[in-house]
Design an enzyme around this catalytic site. Sequence first.
Site, PDB file in Angstrom:
ATOM      1  N   CYS A   1      34.607  45.842  42.107  1.00  0.00           N
ATOM      2  CA  CYS A   1      34.665  45.882  40.636  1.00  0.00           C
ATOM      3  C   CYS A   1      34.987  44.509  40.058  1.00  0.00           C
ATOM      4  CB  CYS A   1      35.682  46.906  40.155  1.00  0.00           C
ATOM      5  SG  CYS A   1      37.367  46.477  40.602  1.00  0.00           S
TER       6      CYS A   1
ATOM      7  N   HIS B   1      38.465  30.712  23.799  1.00  0.00           N
ATOM      8  CA  HIS B   1      38.324  32.089  23.354  1.00  0.00           C
ATOM      9  C   HIS B   1      37.022  32.332  22.619  1.00  0.00           C
ATOM     10  CE1 HIS B   1      42.896  32.836  23.674  1.00  0.00           C
ATOM     11  NE2 HIS B   1      42.254  33.001  24.793  1.00  0.00           N
TER      12      HIS B   1
HETATM   13  C1  PEP Z   1      39.567  41.484  39.892  1.00  0.00           C
HETATM   14  O1  PEP Z   1      40.605  40.839  40.086  1.00  0.00           O
HETATM   15  O2  PEP Z   1      38.481  41.237  40.449  1.00  0.00           O
HETATM   16  C2  PEP Z   1      39.593  42.593  38.923  1.00  0.00           C
HETATM   17  C3  PEP Z   1      38.547  43.365  38.757  1.00  0.00           C
HETATM   18  O3  PEP Z   1      40.721  42.721  38.173  1.00  0.00           O
HETATM   19  P1  PEP Z   1      41.012  41.835  36.865  1.00  0.00           P
HETATM   20  O4  PEP Z   1      39.839  40.930  36.655  1.00  0.00           O
HETATM   21  O5  PEP Z   1      41.203  42.789  35.743  1.00  0.00           O
HETATM   22  O6  PEP Z   1      42.255  41.122  37.255  1.00  0.00           O
END
Ligand code: PEP
Length: 835
Positions: free
Chosen positions: A763, A455
């Site tokens: 994303c 962390h």
């Molecule tokens: C992903 O899985 O790439 C994503 C953007 O979601 P998280 O990282 O929040 O699971």
Amino acid sequence: MSDLVLRSPLSGWALPLEDVPDEVFAAKMMGDGLAIDPLDGTLIAPCDGTLTAVPESAHAVTIRAANEAELLLHVGIDTVNLKGAGFTVLVRAGQSVRAGEPLIRFDLDRLARSARSLITPIIVTQPERFRIVDRHETGRLRAGERLMSLRDMGDAAASVTDDPAGTAIAGILVVPLPHGLHARPAALVVQSLRNLRAEVTLSLRNRSVNARSPVALLSLGARQGDRLDLRATGPDANQVQAAMERALERALSLGGDARLPLASSMVPRVAASGELSGTAATAGLALGQAVRVARREPSVAESGQGARLELQHLDDARERLRRRLVRLAPPDDGARASIVGAHLEFLDDPELLESARKSIAEGKSAGFAWRAAVREAARALESLEDDHLAARVDDLRDLELQVLEALAGTAEPTAIQLPERAILIARDLLPSQFLALDASRIAGVCTVSRAATSHVAILAGALGLPMLTGVDAELLEIADGTSLLLDADRGRLKIAPGPREIDDAGKRIAERARSLARLLTAATFDCRTADGERIEVFANVGSIAEAAAAVASGAEGCGLLRTEFLFLDRAEAPDAREQTRQYQQVVDAFAGRPVVVRTLDAGSDKALPFLAMPPQDNPALGLRGIRASLWRPDLLRAQIAAILAVRPADRCRILLPMVNEIEEIQAVRQLVAEIATGVRGNARIAVGIMIETPASAINAARLALHADFFSIGTNDLTQYVLAVDRTHPLLAAGLDALHPAVLRLIAEVCSAAGAAGRPVAVCGGLASDPAAAAILVGLGVGELSAVPAMIPAVKDAVRRRTLLQCRDLAAEALELDSAAAVRALVAEHQARMTS
Ligand code: PEP
Ligand code: MG
């Protein structure tokens, strides 16, 4: 019984103990005896006996004679610091030796140059029992000559605890000394107990010894950071731990350890200069000064003062800590919030509380009961040998300490006043220790512990601080205030860098700052490829603070609002009104730019206190993302109502995580239709889905008929395609979304979406990687949603190529066999472009 004759273990000059240039020996804190200034380099046994301790540093031995007299032969002063250099040990602990048998050879010349003094104390460590009845006066003597005689006065003096009844305490004593519990600190520890009426034992690695015997303490072989179990019984037991801690502090300040001024010839070379290596947890470069951060262990009395009072203490302490945690990490601060969220979760863990309350009911103190409960839970997690759970053990250890400190009434338990540009050095750091520090004064972090995914590494990364982990233990010998050059890019820590190195590093740091400023200015403009194709670069945010930072970094919108991060600290689910307030603030911060709000992505690695899940053996394949939301439709309803109530009504889009099925999209659309009228919201709000599973990627053409847009979550998509847990401490670092198998799926998603006229964003973490930007654009991705800090670099990478160049690069990448080959291809293209 006849007296025991001791022979001189060295040839040299005999001196009274008072003449030894060391306060501890001279004050006879270790015991009575005399000293020899040696003229040759062989230490021999002064009598028949058994060797009870031969430390690794080989600078001393302890012997128990047949009559139980214990002797310490300590070659030179502060020679523990030499770590064995110049010594050859000829025996081992436990071995029987005869008088005159060689024990240690040492290089007299070398020691004369490097040790503070060669004067060798010969100590009888139980002066109460063994009296020296004749001793050699000062002057020359040869090895083997009569040195002194000891008379056994019997056991009378041994009992200091005429009343062993009374309080019993149990505690932990952490050895803070870089060279461990060697002779001098052991003497101070023993000395600290002189006036206390208590029986005291210390245990380490299943060995328990009487803490009043210096020799026994040495035989523990305790090293820096070792945690000694302390038990004391007797009328003064309560004072024992504090007294011993003071003794260890004193040992540290007296020197012979790395806290001595660096000018001292005794400080190991590496601590004064030289270079250490480690693994970069976060990249970067920093110049600064060393600040050592030690782990603290509050003492705890075992017996309570009545169950009702102790329960009250525990509840009060938990409440104080809760307030402090919330203050330390307001819910609108992403990385901090997620870590503190875990601590808050444990603070109210019903099983921990039940176990602690049970011990309190059995008469234990609140601190003792809490510690026992937490340790039992930690042991249970450790025994599962699951690396993912091991991270939770760290959280538990952290929480144990924080509650104990709250019980002790320490307001700001771990706060240290930092100088400017502090480079923290520690064996390991707890998140609570890090969070208590003034981040604006931290320039970097180095730890001996290897937990690169810990962390603290996440917190350091969020602050853009370079951090090295797995650094050699010599790190801990660096004195406070030493000038340091931390080059995490190269995995190096330079101690006391020279003027030229400082100059070079200063230039590199300034150059980085300049190029960052250039990129930042450019990032305020819309992003297009070199031939004008518009590529939107959005931001992933998890807090209102991050939203503001994203806009400042050139974000053209929010491509992923991780709503679960906004509510990590809530014991109760936030109602629609409260959610709207939070979303509205994010939308306002984006000032007219679009905001993609992802519905709660709870489950798996993101636990929410207000959303208790049934036990799941494999949470990554269990109730998570949209499945969890549909399992709790009340929460999903409130969330959709909250999003629809944000104004202006056309500013938000809804994004659903972990979608596999068309029915999942339809269920949400149905809810939108039902709720929109009630809140006068936008019934035609865009509803998109994340492509995070192989199934959704393969079925993209069908899903595109029902979703308004796609956003590819490369973090999860990669973990599921490659079947590698993204949180796995050993494997996660090697998980690379540029793997051709992932790229081929992205290509399919883009072509399916293109055929249906649906936009595709990425994303996941890959969108924050400038090396991947051109490939993603070439595959057909029209929006990259990155972490705010990477937006300038991502925009820069997109601008350097034409769309055609991006497509060529992507086509080449799809033909390759591994992520490494893809990265090599990108690097090669990059080199060609800049040559
Ligand atoms: C992903 O899985 O790439 C994503 C953007 O979601 P998280 O990282 O929040 O699971
Ligand atoms: Mg995901």
